[in-house]
Design a protein around this motif. Sequence first.
Motif: not given
Length: 98
Positions: A26, A43, A54, A84
């Motif tokens: 990430l 993600l 999600w 994020i």
Amino acid sequence: ATEVSHNHEVVRGLQPAALWDHFATLSNLPRPSKHEDRVQAWLKSFAEERSLQWRQDATGNMVICRPGSGGGEAAPPVCIQGHIDMVTEKNEGSSHDF
């Protein structure tokens, strides 16, 4: 041979190893504010590869749900929140490459 990123070198040996490997991956994704498309795609893929539900709203906010396990199936939900995006600002003279 697979190239190992600097981030992966930094977390080598930390436990649990799988968590830190995901963190390093990430951390390799450029994600300046308002340009989070790559990290959002990562993600989504991460969730789908694990059959996790999600959802994402029109603004880009995401929720990934992981059911309880190991005796915690009936436990109340826990929410872990974070940004994020990454602030891509550096001090003058820094050689850091975002």
